[in-house]
Design an enzyme around this catalytic site. Structure first.
Site, short mmCIF file in Angstrom:
data_model
loop_
_atom_site.label_atom_id
_atom_site.label_comp_id
_atom_site.label_asym_id
_atom_site.label_seq_id
_atom_site.Cartn_x
_atom_site.Cartn_y
_atom_site.Cartn_z
N LEU B 234 0.81 -1.21 0.00
CA LEU B 234 0.00 0.00 0.00
C LEU B 234 0.85 1.28 0.00
O LEU B 234 1.72 1.44 0.85
CB LEU B 234 -0.92 0.00 1.24
CG LEU B 234 -1.95 1.14 1.29
CD1 LEU B 234 -3.01 0.98 0.21
CD2 LEU B 234 -2.59 1.21 2.67
N ASP B 235 0.57 2.17 -0.95
CA ASP B 235 1.22 3.49 -1.02
C ASP B 235 2.74 3.40 -1.15
O ASP B 235 3.46 4.32 -0.76
CB ASP B 235 0.85 4.35 0.20
CG ASP B 235 -0.64 4.64 0.26
OD1 ASP B 235 -1.28 4.69 -0.81
OD2 ASP B 235 -1.16 4.81 1.36
N ALA B 236 3.22 2.29 -1.67
CA ALA B 236 4.67 2.10 -1.78
C ALA B 236 5.12 1.86 -3.22
O ALA B 236 6.28 1.54 -3.46
CB ALA B 236 5.11 0.94 -0.89
#
Lengths: 292, 292, 292, 292
Positions: B234-236
């Site tokens: 996530l969000d990486a």
């Protein structure tokens, strides 16, 4: 790109010529077939002008053409047939920079700090000023400081003296670090695209004197700085770098000056970085700045 | 570069391969000797990774290899021997984009406004939402809107329905315009580097939920937004674009949200522009974004 | 500050007067002794002009002076003796905004998207255009769209028709969303500091027509946008907001136009936000912009 | 505001207290009825915390309370009954700043250049370093330079020596100009909100060591710098100033370091400016930064 950090020796070609098919291929072929390994290549085509621009850097380790023959070989093989304007540089030859300054010291201090920190792969052997005030800043670092007063009457002699010093110190390019004198057309023509000025506004807004006062009067919400090559027309030369800072109604002229100093310093140093890295080409009073 | 404005038909190659001598020359030779006129070329070498990246675009007017043979010819002549990962695009084939949205409407409105203004050379045939609220905005422009509610229990079926729609509408890539559901790893793997998300913080600061609240709590003086390709973590995923806005102590959470919306809109639209112009390459979770 | 989010009803005073001792104390005393609770107060003194500016907002919950008497009471107690120019607003009275637009649609789309998202505590009952193209965008949202063609010959009648509509719809202020007609001095004088324009350059650079073309010609490295109140002198009114975007040699005029649109949208919407929140005061063609 | 340029002598009060009705009126009344002329006043209410903050500056020319009684009078009349945390400063008492530095020289050079240019109305009598390298830079300007090596074993003694020097030179606040040692909690507690650090990332992203390397690894498109007051938790103190710079895939770690240096310098100097002008209040690990 941090091209200056590299230890290998490389050659850099800056090319400007009429656009035509196959230019990238032709140039890279010349390098490749002579054993050069391209490190970096950038090209740009200005379609309105039908003009091709290129910066190519290659490792000289296995390159078979010796330095003394390279210019001639390139001229004959490519530059003449393709009507190229071109410049050739070697990464192990440090550019030599002179600084002209008056009394505003912040840009000078900033340049000297960068020099002292080895931020630049350049030599600064000479500072010239029309005031004696900043001598210590230069001489503390072992840099020659020459005070050449400039008045309406002695301008020609002053420039003569400046030009002799520039020759004596083998200066490649000049940085006007808030130098408050206007150079003669003749002087400027002797250093085409080799005199970098910092102007304290986001040109073309507020050319000429006292731009922060004008900015205050006009009530702008941003101020800026512009670094450009000096041409005969004042503050109208090709722009290398610009940046801005937001201001408010609470900022008076002194605040604009204070905030502006930081923008001036950063914009000037970025322009010098570009120039030192051979990333700037000028055509029709506009710059191509590679390597952004 | 405004590559989309051009009327000529061009081919675009994106290449990623192990670095070696002469790659630019080899690729341009392939194009040149087959009658192609290079319009734009950019290369980048990641020296730490020993990896070479290239984007080259050429005019197909006099190019002698027909489209149906080009991929095969390139594969055989260059890609296989040089271990290239590569993608080939044609400028006259419009990418087809689907938008996923929840209730926050500002990004959707901005995307649709750009679409309506013909800012993009793309088709948007499909909007999918887990809420019915924004249907009119899509259907007003003749875009199919499908409401697919997502709950803990129906997630798998919902994704199945989404994927069928994506196939049915021949979707090339997906934009998550503040879509508040987390996609399954399996879904994400089906669209590698083809799902663009906008996250409302300057990642890696404040990943996950409620970043404006976290930013307020921490007392930061800048907020930001990040557009990235979606990966399993996530969000990486690899970052395409980021920008920021200054904030002050006078800004409460509602102000951060309001100011942030404008950053989100601009950052997302810039990432889409890059993606549409085939300017983005991904390697090791980082992006090469050409044409800046 | 997110003043619009508040549910309490407040009064806002904007004051401009000759500077003298004790003004903040005098004004806050007037509010305090009448039961008002100050929510926000900002003052600014322009020392060059000897001018005092103030914005004060207070909660009306326990304020003892009724609305119908407040203006008179303030005039008598403070404004007349202290030579104040002043404006009084109430937070529960929504400003009514009209939009003038031509064919460029991006600013209109952006304004309408914000309106639709309830970003602003304002009414937009009316859009006037000299072209019929954008009618649907307005009417889709239930906004009256009136097409009033403007030619050299019918300008006076067109303005008459515009002014009647503005009265009919009780319009408080006008936003020129890339409206390509020049308003008459007479029209402008009827809406002093109530007509907000967006100009697509960082004024005072590139006033007048085709600023992106001029910016390209000059080779600037930043472009910008300026939102200002309209005055009789073209593009010379008091500046409310400005912002900029960096550009490169790779950006042609079309790129400047594309990048510029985003700056225009954001700058215009910020100026409207300031105006709506009663944060802008004009003096000597410069603005005081409170609240950040 | 350029408050430092003023020749008049003024008093500055920074106040933080529970919010309640009439605070601005009460404070300005105290000043006004004692003959003070308010030069500048700013207030802020944090509604979530129910906390009131104020900075007020007034001319002492006609102020009737003498300096030696002012603190006591204010304490009794206002501070005690209203539970105020407060600080009182006089514009003619120059703050005394010590600089801690290690080997990175750019921030030190920048601070010293500003000092030399009289940008700040402050004294810098002392530079402390755990390395001897930068001695000349300080002593050239007549500043005492003390080399105090710091190892794992001698940390306590080193800090003892540092604290004695700080006392001896009457230091008011400390600037960590890329000082690479971590101060003890005890040291930090002795200088609450009086130690200003510059961290080379946009916190909370990349706290701790080697943030530019982490930024490169993560592939961010912006880097930044953060100036904050030092607290016991590393890189988690209240943020005073932040700014950022865009980077590209062409920037390697060395480029990030180079570009970052300019952001660090500007952000640190702005934070110092705020601190010197008594514009910073801390509450709950967040700052209120008045005056722009």
């Amino acid at each position: 790109m941090a091209t200056q950090a590299s230890e290998q020796v490389s050659a850099i070609l800056l090319i400007s010529c009429p656009d035509q098919k196959g230019l990238v291929h032709t140039v890279t072929q010349f390098i490749y077939t002579n054993g050069g390994n391209v490190i970096d290549i950038e090209q740009h085509v200005d379609r309105r002008e039908g003009r091709f621009f290129m910066r190519v850097e290659w490792d000289l380790a296995d390159f078979v053409i010796p330095r003394e023959s390279l210019a001639g070989a390139f001229e004959k093989a490519l530059a003449t047939p393709l009507q190229m304007d071109w410049q050739l540089f070697y990464s192990d030859i440090k550019p030599r920079m002179a600084i002209f300054v008056s009394k505003h010291d912040h840009c000078l201090f900033d340049l000297l700090a960068r020099y002292q920190s080895h931020e630049w792969d350049a030599e600064i052997p000479l500072v010239i000023s029309n005031h004696p005030d900043l001598e210590r800043s230069a001489t503390n670092l072992g840099i020659k400081f020459v005070h050449i007063p400039v008045t309406k009457d002695n301008k020609a002699e002053a420039e003569l003296q400046q030009r002799e010093l520039l020759k004596q110190y083998n200066i490649d390019f000049i940085v006007l670090a808030r130098y408050m004198q206007i150079l003669s057309d003749d002087f400027i023509r002797s250093y085409p695209n080799q005199i970098i000025n910092i102007h304290h506004s986001f040109l073309p807004a507020f050319p000429g004197a006292r731009p922060y006062h004008s900015a205050y009067e006009r009530g702008v919400k941003i101020i800026g700085a512009t670094s450009h090559y000096v041409t005969a027309e004042l503050d109208a030369g090709p722009i290398i770098e610009q940046d801005v800072e937001h201001v408010r109604h609470t900022d008076d002229v002194d605040d604009l000056v204070r905030k502006g100093r930081d923008v001036e310093k950063v914009v000037l140093s970025r322009a010098i970085w570009r120039h030192l890295n051979r990333q700037v080409l000028v055509y029709n009073n506009r710059t191509v700045v590679f390597g952004n």
